[in-house]
Write a protein that holds these residues in place. Structure first.
Motif, short mmCIF file in Angstrom:
data_model
loop_
_atom_site.label_atom_id
_atom_site.label_comp_id
_atom_site.label_asym_id
_atom_site.label_seq_id
_atom_site.Cartn_x
_atom_site.Cartn_y
_atom_site.Cartn_z
N ARG A 102 39.02 17.23 42.41
CA ARG A 102 38.60 17.98 41.23
C ARG A 102 37.25 18.61 41.52
NH1 ARG A 102 38.59 14.96 35.80
NH2 ARG A 102 39.19 16.96 34.93
N LEU A 103 37.16 19.93 41.31
CA LEU A 103 35.92 20.64 41.55
C LEU A 103 35.38 21.19 40.24
CD1 LEU A 103 36.82 22.71 44.76
CD2 LEU A 103 35.72 20.47 44.62
N SER A 104 34.11 20.94 39.98
CA SER A 104 33.46 21.44 38.78
C SER A 104 33.27 22.95 38.90
CB SER A 104 32.09 20.79 38.62
OG SER A 104 31.19 21.30 39.61
N PRO A 105 32.94 23.64 37.80
CA PRO A 105 32.66 25.07 37.91
C PRO A 105 31.60 25.40 38.96
CG PRO A 105 33.00 24.50 35.62
CD PRO A 105 33.00 23.22 36.38
N ARG A 106 30.53 24.60 39.03
CA ARG A 106 29.51 24.87 40.05
C ARG A 106 30.09 24.66 41.46
NH1 ARG A 106 25.22 27.94 41.41
NH2 ARG A 106 24.26 27.04 43.27
N ASP A 107 30.91 23.62 41.64
CA ASP A 107 31.56 23.41 42.93
C ASP A 107 32.40 24.63 43.31
OD1 ASP A 107 30.52 20.82 42.85
OD2 ASP A 107 32.42 19.92 42.21
N LEU A 108 33.13 25.15 42.34
CA LEU A 108 33.99 26.31 42.60
C LEU A 108 33.16 27.53 42.97
CD1 LEU A 108 36.55 25.80 39.70
CD2 LEU A 108 37.03 25.57 42.14
N TYR A 109 32.02 27.70 42.32
CA TYR A 109 31.11 28.81 42.66
C TYR A 109 30.67 28.70 44.11
CZ TYR A 109 26.93 31.75 42.69
OH TYR A 109 25.99 32.70 43.01
N VAL A 110 30.20 27.53 44.50
CA VAL A 110 29.70 27.34 45.87
C VAL A 110 30.83 27.51 46.87
CG1 VAL A 110 28.65 25.71 47.47
CG2 VAL A 110 27.80 25.87 45.11
N SER A 111 31.99 26.96 46.56
CA SER A 111 33.14 27.07 47.46
C SER A 111 33.53 28.53 47.67
CB SER A 111 34.32 26.28 46.90
OG SER A 111 35.38 26.20 47.83
N ALA A 112 33.57 29.31 46.58
CA ALA A 112 33.91 30.73 46.69
C ALA A 112 32.85 31.47 47.50
CB ALA A 112 34.07 31.34 45.31
N MET A 113 31.57 31.18 47.27
CA MET A 113 30.50 31.85 48.00
C MET A 113 30.57 31.55 49.49
SD MET A 113 28.32 33.85 46.41
CE MET A 113 26.64 33.73 47.00
N ILE A 114 30.78 30.30 49.86
CA ILE A 114 30.83 29.93 51.27
C ILE A 114 32.01 30.61 51.96
CG2 ILE A 114 31.21 28.01 52.86
CD1 ILE A 114 28.37 28.15 51.74
N GLY A 115 33.16 30.63 51.27
CA GLY A 115 34.32 31.33 51.84
C GLY A 115 34.08 32.81 51.97
N ALA A 116 33.45 33.41 50.96
CA ALA A 116 33.18 34.85 51.00
C ALA A 116 32.20 35.19 52.12
CB ALA A 116 32.62 35.31 49.65
N ILE A 117 31.20 34.36 52.31
CA ILE A 117 30.24 34.58 53.40
C ILE A 117 30.96 34.56 54.74
CG2 ILE A 117 28.38 33.43 54.66
CD1 ILE A 117 27.15 32.77 51.89
N GLU A 118 31.87 33.62 54.93
CA GLU A 118 32.62 33.56 56.18
C GLU A 118 33.49 34.81 56.36
OE1 GLU A 118 35.87 30.77 58.59
OE2 GLU A 118 34.94 30.01 56.74
N MET A 119 34.11 35.24 55.29
CA MET A 119 34.93 36.44 55.39
C MET A 119 34.10 37.66 55.77
SD MET A 119 37.74 36.26 52.31
CE MET A 119 36.92 35.25 51.10
N VAL A 120 32.95 37.83 55.12
CA VAL A 120 32.10 38.98 55.42
C VAL A 120 31.61 38.92 56.87
CG1 VAL A 120 29.91 40.11 54.88
CG2 VAL A 120 31.42 39.37 53.04
N ARG A 121 31.20 37.75 57.32
CA ARG A 121 30.74 37.62 58.70
C ARG A 121 31.83 37.94 59.71
NH1 ARG A 121 25.78 36.40 59.52
NH2 ARG A 121 24.54 35.12 58.08
N SER A 122 33.08 37.84 59.31
CA SER A 122 34.18 38.23 60.20
C SER A 122 34.79 39.55 59.77
CB SER A 122 35.24 37.13 60.27
OG SER A 122 35.78 36.83 59.00
N GLY A 123 33.99 40.41 59.12
CA GLY A 123 34.37 41.81 58.93
C GLY A 123 35.13 42.16 57.68
N ALA A 124 35.39 41.20 56.79
CA ALA A 124 36.16 41.49 55.57
C ALA A 124 35.27 42.06 54.49
CB ALA A 124 36.86 40.24 55.07
N THR A 125 35.81 42.98 53.73
CA THR A 125 35.10 43.57 52.59
C THR A 125 35.82 43.31 51.27
OG1 THR A 125 36.23 45.66 53.04
CG2 THR A 125 33.99 45.40 53.91
N SER A 126 37.04 42.79 51.32
CA SER A 126 37.79 42.56 50.09
C SER A 126 38.74 41.40 50.27
CB SER A 126 38.55 43.82 49.67
OG SER A 126 39.34 44.31 50.72
N VAL A 127 39.09 40.77 49.15
CA VAL A 127 39.91 39.57 49.19
C VAL A 127 40.80 39.53 47.96
CG1 VAL A 127 38.15 38.18 48.01
CG2 VAL A 127 39.87 37.03 49.42
N LEU A 128 41.98 38.95 48.12
CA LEU A 128 42.84 38.59 47.01
C LEU A 128 42.90 37.07 46.99
CD1 LEU A 128 46.17 40.33 45.97
CD2 LEU A 128 45.49 38.04 45.28
#
Length: 493
Positions: A102-128
Motif C-alpha cells: 500500500r502506497l500513500s499519496p506521497r509515496d505515489l508522488y515520489v514513485s511517479a517522479m523517480i520513474g519519470a526521471i528515469e524515463m527522461v534520462r533515457s530520452g522519453a518525453t511522454s508516457v501513458l
C-alpha cells in the motif's frame, strides 16, 4: 508568445536523415525547421526576436522524444521484487491476491517522479501511465501522481486503474480442485467503481495541455462485463481515452470463452471498443483471426517485451500485427516486472526479440522499432508527437554525438535502436520547455527525491515476508492452473 531557437543540430526522425539544421519552437509547437530556420524566423519576428531563447546544440543529434506507451508508476520503487515467477504468480506478490504493497499519496508522488526521471534520462518525453491508488485515498493518490508529472514537466496520459472483480475471478480456478473456494464477490458495484474514475476525469480534463486523464479498466478478466461495457460507454460519451490490458496470459483465452462466448477481440469489436481512443497493453495471445480483426481498426496495441520475457508471459505476435497493418506502440511496463523504465532498452527488445521466429524478411527493423515508438506511440497518446515537422509538438531529445556518432541516416537509426541505453541523452524538451539540461533537472532536487525513495523502499521491503507468505498459500493453485493452461513462453502461433 514564447520562442525557443535550437540551432545547429543534426535532425533525425523517420523523415530526416541527420542533416544540420535548426528547430524554431513557438508556444510549444515546431514553427519551422531545417537549414537557416532560426535566421528566417528572426528576420520576420521584428520586436519579438529579442525575447527568443537561443541554444546552439553544436552538431548534436536532435530527435523526437521517445514515447513510453505503457507503464505503472506505482511500481517504480519495487524494482527487483520478484524473480522466476510467471505472470499470475507475480501479480499476487506485486499487486493483487491480497499481497500487494500500500502506497500513500506521497509515496505515489515520489514513485511517479523517480520513474519519470528515469524515463527522461533515457530520452522519453511522454508516457501513458496505468496508475493504481489504494481505494481508501484514490482521489488524493491519483492527484499526487498527476502533480508529479506536472512538477517535472513530462507529457503524461494517466489512466486511473480500477476493477470490480477479485484477482482469482480473473483466472480459470475451475481447472483445479478447490479453486472455486478462492472466489470472492465483486469488491463494489460498477457504478461505485466508475464514480472514482469520473471524479478523476472531472478534476483533470482540460486542466493542462501536458496532462490527460484516462480511464483504465485494469484488464478484461478483472472487470465484470457490466463494468467494462460502462467504461467503454463512458470513454465514448465523455471524449476520454482508455487503456487496458489485453491477453497478457494464455489463461485469458479460456476466460473470454467462458465469460463472453467469444474471443476477447471479438468481444471488444462487439462493444465498438476498438477505436483510436483505445490502447491495449501486451496483446500476446491473439489468434490469427484476432490479429486480422484488430488490424482493421484504429486501436493501438502496446508491446512490452521486457516484462513479457521476464514473467514468461509469451512473445507478442508483433511481426504478424505489423504485417496486417495494426498499430503497435511500445512500453516499458512497470518497474516491478521489467525492471526499468528505460525506453532505449524497450526499443531494442521490440525489434530483436522477434528474430528467433520466422525468416529474416519478417524481422522488425530499426525503422520499425522507431516507428512503433514514435508514430504509434503518438497514436496511443492521441498527441502530435514523435516527428520533426511544422505543427508537431516540440517534444525533443538531444543526443550527445560523443556517444552516438555521425553516420548515414540508416546507421544513425541503427545506433539509436541497438546501441544506446540513455548515456548519450544530454537534454530533453517537452512542448519546447527544458526538462533536462546538460543532464540536470532544473528546479528539481533529485538527490532529495532519491533519498525519500530509499526511505519508502526500506519500509516496503519490511512488508515482503508477509506478502510472500500470502503468496505461498496460493502458490499450489497457481502452479496447477499454469500447468493446466500450458504456461506462457510463446505466442499463440
Amino acid at each position: 508568445m514564447t520562442t525557443r531557437l535550437l540551432r545547429n543540430a543534426r535532425l533525425l526522425d523517420l523523415e530526416h536523415g541527420g542533416e544540420i539544421g535548426d528547430v524554431v519552437v513557438v508556444d510549444g509547437v515546431i514553427a519551422d525547421l531545417g537549414p537557416g530556420a532560426a535566421d528566417r524566423w528572426l528576420a520576420q519576428a521584428g520586436a519579438a526576436a529579442s525575447a527568443a531563447e537561443s541554444t546552439d546544440l553544436g552538431g548534436d543529434l536532435l530527435i523526437p522524444g521517445l514515447v513510453n506507451a505503457h507503464t505503472h508508476s506505482n511500481q517504480t520503487i519495487e524494482k527487483g521484487l520478484c524473480d522466476a515467477l510467471p505472470l499470475d504468480a507475480w501479480m499476487v506478490v506485486a499487486s493483487y491476491g491480497g499481497a500487494g504493497a500500500r502506497l500513500s499519496p506521497r509515496d505515489l508522488y515520489v514513485s511517479a517522479m523517480i520513474g519519470a526521471i528515469e524515463m527522461v534520462r533515457s530520452g522519453a518525453t511522454s508516457v501513458l501511465d496505468c496508475a493504481r491508488s489504494d481505494n481508501e485515498w484514490v482521489d488524493d493518490g491519483m492527484d499526487a501522481i498527476m502533480q508529479a508529472y506536472a512538477d517535472l514537466g513530462l507529457r503524461a496520459n494517466v489512466a486511473i486503474q480500477y476493477s470490480d472483480l477479485d484477482f482469482f475471478s480473473s483466472i480459470p480456478v475451475d481447472l483445479v480442485p478447490g479453486g472455486a473456494d478462492l472466489l470472492k464477490p465483486p469488491v463494489a458495484s460498477p457504478d461505485v467503481v466508475l464514480a472514482a474514475a469520473n471524479r478523476f476525469v472531472d478534476r483533470w480534463q482540460g486542466k493542462s495541455p501536458l496532462l490527460q486523464p484516462l480511464l483504465g479498466p485494469s484488464s478484461l478478466p478483472r472487470c465484470s462485463t457490466e463494468l467494462f461495457e460502462a467504461s467503454v460507454e463512458t470513454a465514448r460519451t465523455r471524449g476520454v481515452r482508455m487503456q487496458t490490458h489485453l491477453l497478457s496470459a494464455q489463461s485469458q483465452i479460456r476466460m473470454a470463452q467462458q465469460r463472453y462466448g467469444l474471443s476477447t477481440v471479438e468481444f471488444l469489436a462487439k462493444l465498438d471498443a476498438l477505436q483510436d481512443w483505445a490502447s491495449f497493453a501486451h496483446a500476446i495471445w491473439l489468434s490469427p483471426e484476432e490479429i486480422e480483426l484488430f488490424a482493421q481498426t484504429d486501436a493501438v496495441a502496446v508491446h512490452n517485451p521486457a516484462s513479457n520475457l521476464k514473467l514468461g508471459a509469451g512473445v507478442a505476435p508483433v511481426p504478424a500485427l505489423l504485417k496486417a497493418g495494426a498499430k503497435v506502440a511500445i512500453g516499458s511496463d512497470g518497474a516491478s516486472s521489467n525492471d526499468t523504465q528505460n525506453m532505449f532498452e524497450t526499443l531494442k527488445l521490440s525489434t530483436i526479440l522477434h528474430r528467433v521466429q520466422g525468416p529474416p524478411e519478417t524481422w522488425p527493423t530499426a525503422n520499425d522499432g522507431l516507428g512503433m515508438c514514435w508514430t504509434n506511440g503518438a497514436a496511443a497518446l492521441g498527441a502530435d508527437v514523435g516527428r520533426l515537422a511544422v505543427g508537431a509538438q516540440a517534444d525533443l531529445t538531444v543526443i550527445d554525438t560523443d556517444y552516438v556518432w555521425p553516420a548515414p541516416a540508416e546507421q544513425l537509426r541503427h545506433q539509436l535502436a541497438y546501441a544506446e541505453l540513455g548515456s548519450a541523452v544530454r537534454s530533453v524538451y517537452v512542448a519546447g520547455q527544458p526538462v533536462l539540461v546538460d543532464r540536470a533537472f532544473p528546479g528539481i532536487d533529485e538527490d532529495a527525491l532519491r533519498a525519500e525513495a530509499r526511505s519508502i523502499a526500506t519500509r516496503i521491503w519490511t512488508t515482503l515476508p508477509d506478502r510472500l507468505a500470502r503468496f505461498e498459500e496460493v502458490r499450489p493453485v497457481l502452479e496447477q492452473i499454469e500447468a493446466a493452461v500450458g504456461g506462457g513462453g510463446a505466442s499463440c502461433h
